[in-house]
Scaffold this motif. Structure first.
Motif, PDB file in Angstrom:
ATOM      1  N   HIS A  94     -10.965  10.602  15.876  1.00 36.04           N
ATOM      2  CA  HIS A  94     -10.712   9.160  15.734  1.00 36.04           C
ATOM      3  C   HIS A  94      -9.237   8.789  15.613  1.00 36.04           C
ATOM      4  CE1 HIS A  94     -10.149  10.197  11.522  1.00 36.04           C
ATOM      5  NE2 HIS A  94     -11.405  10.601  11.409  1.00 36.04           N
ATOM      6  N   ASN A  95      -8.359   9.756  15.392  1.00 38.71           N
ATOM      7  CA  ASN A  95      -6.910   9.534  15.325  1.00 38.71           C
ATOM      8  C   ASN A  95      -6.523   8.477  14.282  1.00 38.71           C
ATOM      9  OD1 ASN A  95      -4.318  10.257  16.126  1.00 38.71           O
ATOM     10  ND2 ASN A  95      -4.174   8.596  17.621  1.00 38.71           N
ATOM     11  N   ASN A  96      -7.293   8.399  13.202  1.00 41.28           N
ATOM     12  CA  ASN A  96      -7.026   7.443  12.126  1.00 41.28           C
ATOM     13  C   ASN A  96      -6.584   8.241  10.898  1.00 41.28           C
ATOM     14  OD1 ASN A  96      -7.362   5.731   9.807  1.00 41.28           O
ATOM     15  ND2 ASN A  96      -8.672   4.386  11.023  1.00 41.28           N
ATOM     16  N   VAL A  97      -5.291   8.152  10.558  1.00 38.21           N
ATOM     17  CA  VAL A  97      -4.738   8.995   9.493  1.00 38.21           C
ATOM     18  C   VAL A  97      -5.348   8.639   8.137  1.00 38.21           C
ATOM     19  CG1 VAL A  97      -2.632   9.919   8.481  1.00 38.21           C
ATOM     20  CG2 VAL A  97      -2.595   9.038  10.811  1.00 38.21           C
ATOM     21  N   LYS A  98      -5.479   7.365   7.850  1.00 34.55           N
ATOM     22  CA  LYS A  98      -6.045   6.938   6.569  1.00 34.55           C
ATOM     23  C   LYS A  98      -7.486   7.427   6.422  1.00 34.55           C
ATOM     24  CE  LYS A  98      -6.240   4.124   2.850  1.00 34.55           C
ATOM     25  NZ  LYS A  98      -5.296   4.098   1.722  1.00 34.55           N
ATOM     26  N   LEU A  99      -8.266   7.265   7.468  1.00 33.47           N
ATOM     27  CA  LEU A  99      -9.653   7.717   7.431  1.00 33.47           C
ATOM     28  C   LEU A  99      -9.720   9.225   7.255  1.00 33.47           C
ATOM     29  CD1 LEU A  99     -12.683   7.219   7.715  1.00 33.47           C
ATOM     30  CD2 LEU A  99     -12.393   7.266  10.206  1.00 33.47           C
ATOM     31  N   CYS A 100      -8.800   9.930   7.886  1.00 32.22           N
ATOM     32  CA  CYS A 100      -8.763  11.386   7.762  1.00 32.22           C
ATOM     33  C   CYS A 100      -8.527  11.795   6.310  1.00 32.22           C
ATOM     34  CB  CYS A 100      -7.668  11.947   8.664  1.00 32.22           C
ATOM     35  SG  CYS A 100      -7.631  13.736   8.743  1.00 32.22           S
ATOM     36  N   CYS A 101      -7.676  11.053   5.609  1.00 36.96           N
ATOM     37  CA  CYS A 101      -7.411  11.352   4.191  1.00 36.96           C
ATOM     38  C   CYS A 101      -8.676  11.182   3.349  1.00 36.96           C
ATOM     39  CB  CYS A 101      -6.307  10.443   3.669  1.00 36.96           C
ATOM     40  SG  CYS A 101      -4.673  10.765   4.360  1.00 36.96           S
ATOM     41  N   THR A 102      -9.414  10.114   3.583  1.00 40.87           N
ATOM     42  CA  THR A 102     -10.649   9.899   2.822  1.00 40.87           C
ATOM     43  C   THR A 102     -11.667  10.981   3.140  1.00 40.87           C
ATOM     44  OG1 THR A 102     -11.649   8.441   4.491  1.00 40.87           O
ATOM     45  CG2 THR A 102     -10.236   7.408   2.850  1.00 40.87           C
ATOM     46  N   GLU A 103     -11.702  11.423   4.396  1.00 37.49           N
ATOM     47  CA  GLU A 103     -12.687  12.434   4.801  1.00 37.49           C
ATOM     48  C   GLU A 103     -12.395  13.794   4.169  1.00 37.49           C
ATOM     49  OE1 GLU A 103     -14.021  10.735   9.194  1.00 37.49           O
ATOM     50  OE2 GLU A 103     -12.287  12.067   9.028  1.00 37.49           O
ATOM     51  N   ILE A 104     -11.127  14.177   4.088  1.00 36.59           N
ATOM     52  CA  ILE A 104     -10.835  15.496   3.512  1.00 36.59           C
ATOM     53  C   ILE A 104     -11.052  15.480   1.996  1.00 36.59           C
ATOM     54  CG2 ILE A 104      -8.331  15.168   3.139  1.00 36.59           C
ATOM     55  CD1 ILE A 104      -7.983  18.080   4.115  1.00 36.59           C
ATOM     56  N   VAL A 105     -10.805  14.341   1.344  1.00 37.05           N
ATOM     57  CA  VAL A 105     -11.092  14.233  -0.093  1.00 37.05           C
ATOM     58  C   VAL A 105     -12.603  14.280  -0.327  1.00 37.05           C
ATOM     59  CG1 VAL A 105     -11.035  12.661  -2.073  1.00 37.05           C
ATOM     60  CG2 VAL A 105      -8.963  13.047  -0.717  1.00 37.05           C
TER      61      VAL A 105
END
Length: 379
Positions: A316-327
């Motif tokens: 998805h190339n969404n950095v903010k979403l990636c942060c929530t997903e790894i947490v």
């Protein structure tokens, strides 16, 4: 508990380039500090603080500088920065993590520049014994860096000195308000042009993805580290049951002035606020930087985290979403500590699909599988 880090990067892989590549470092500076935010003891901040307990992780030698100059015409890469962040209290009763993301450090803290590129600052601060130290360092460290007389000409010296000055200023604040007594680890990443400078004091970690290979930009300062143990014992400290002086699970931190025996002494106590530094010249192969508090690294190995972030950015190339997903993934894996992650991407496009050559050691189970099995066995 100290867990071995992820697969080693292939031998001989050159990760250090030259120093700051831009000639704009010598542009004139004009400072206009914001008096409203100077609630701390400024006199203590300005006192010279010697750097005595360690040396940078990597120093830039003449050969590296010459090599970088030779490659200058071939490497016209300039990072296009995108960042995201996310925090979660986890299973703790209090949230003691905090973080900072500043796209233009000088402008944000009242320094007017002429003809210079922005210096970006990202950081994660993991408090212990309360949130006072973490919040103080988050708020004051960037200003101390900007107001240093050598900023931005000698960033390595400035950053190391600023960690120590901020620590001294917090000591003064604690003497005035004992409720602030606490400590915090601190990891900052500064990006100027193609240069990445990481400073770490504690067990937060920064990991760079270079075409899918994890390059650790910091090392965890824990009592099980032999170099840290030798430094501690040379200053009269000791390791007891895996804890510094039997009390702390980290060997470097800001604050903790209220704990007797950790910071006193003519040469400084065994608990040091001096950061270790790592400087790297970014290339177009460098994809993103992950900065996380230790709660993340309790359940993710460095390579595993890089793999996870790459896959999500490709989706998805969404950095903010990636942060929530790894947490969220860390919580699924059994993380119980506070969780904070900052991800900085160096490209507008998602990471390309590539086949990454792994270590020569064969495994019948992945690192992720081993970690999950550990949690199941421990109940």
């Amino acid at each position: 508990m100290c867990v071995p880090d992820s697969e080693e990067v292939s031998e001989g892989r050159e990760i250090l380039g030259g120093g700051f590549a831009s000639g704009n470092l010598h542009s004139p500076m004009e400072f206009s500090p914001d008096a409203q935010n100077e609630s701390w003891e400024k006199d203590a901040i300005l006192d010279p603080v010697p750097l005595r307990n360690s040396f940078p992780l990597d120093s830039i030698g003449e050969d590296a500088v010459v090599s970088d100059r030779k490659q200058g015409s071939m490497n016209n890469f300039l990072p296009a920065l995108r960042s995201g962040e996310w925090s979660d209290i986890g299973a703790r009763s209090d949230m003691e993590d905090t973080h900072i993301c500043v796209e233009d450090l000088a402008m944000n803290f009242g320094c007017k520049k002429i003809g210079e590129e922005a210096i970006s600052l990202y950081g994660v601060f993991d408090g212990h014994g309360g949130k006072g130290a973490a919040q103080f360092v988050r708020d004051q460290l960037p200003r101390v860096i900007v107001e240093d007389a050598d900023f931005p000409l000698e960033l390595e010296k400035v950053v190391a000195r600023s960690f120590m000055k901020t620590d001294a200023a917090f000591a003064n604040s604690c003497s005035l308000e004992s409720a602030l007594s606490s400590g915090t680890t601190a990891l900052t990443a500064m990006i100027f042009g193609r240069s990445l400078l990481v400073a770490n004091a504690g067990d937060c970690r920064a990991v760079l993805s270079r075409r899918g290979v994890a390059i650790e930009m910091s090392k965890d300062h824990r009592p099980c580290c032999m170099n840290e143990r030798m430094r501690i014992e040379s200053l009269g400290g000791y390791i007891d049951d895996g804890y510094l002086n039997g009390m702390l699970g980290v060997t470097r931190a800001l604050g903790d002035w209220h704990i007797e025996g950790l910071k006193e002494g003519e040469k400084g106590g065994p608990l040091s606020a001096e950061p270790e530094l790592k400087l790297l010249t970014l290339t177009k192969e460098d994809e993103f930087l992950i900065i996380g508090s230790d709660g993340l690294w309790d359940v993710f190995r460095s390579e595993n985290a890089v793999d996870f972030v790459r896959r999500r950015l490709q989706e998805h190339n969404n950095v903010k979403l990636c942060c929530t997903e790894i947490v969220d993934e860390a919580k699924k894996r059994g993380a119980i500590d506070n969780l904070t992650v900052v991800i900085v991407c160096f490209h507008l496009e998602p990471p390309p699909s590539i086949t990454v050559q792994r270590t020569r050691v064969r495994r019948s189970i992945s690192a992720e599988g081993l970690q999950n099995l550990k949690f199941l066995l421990e109940g």
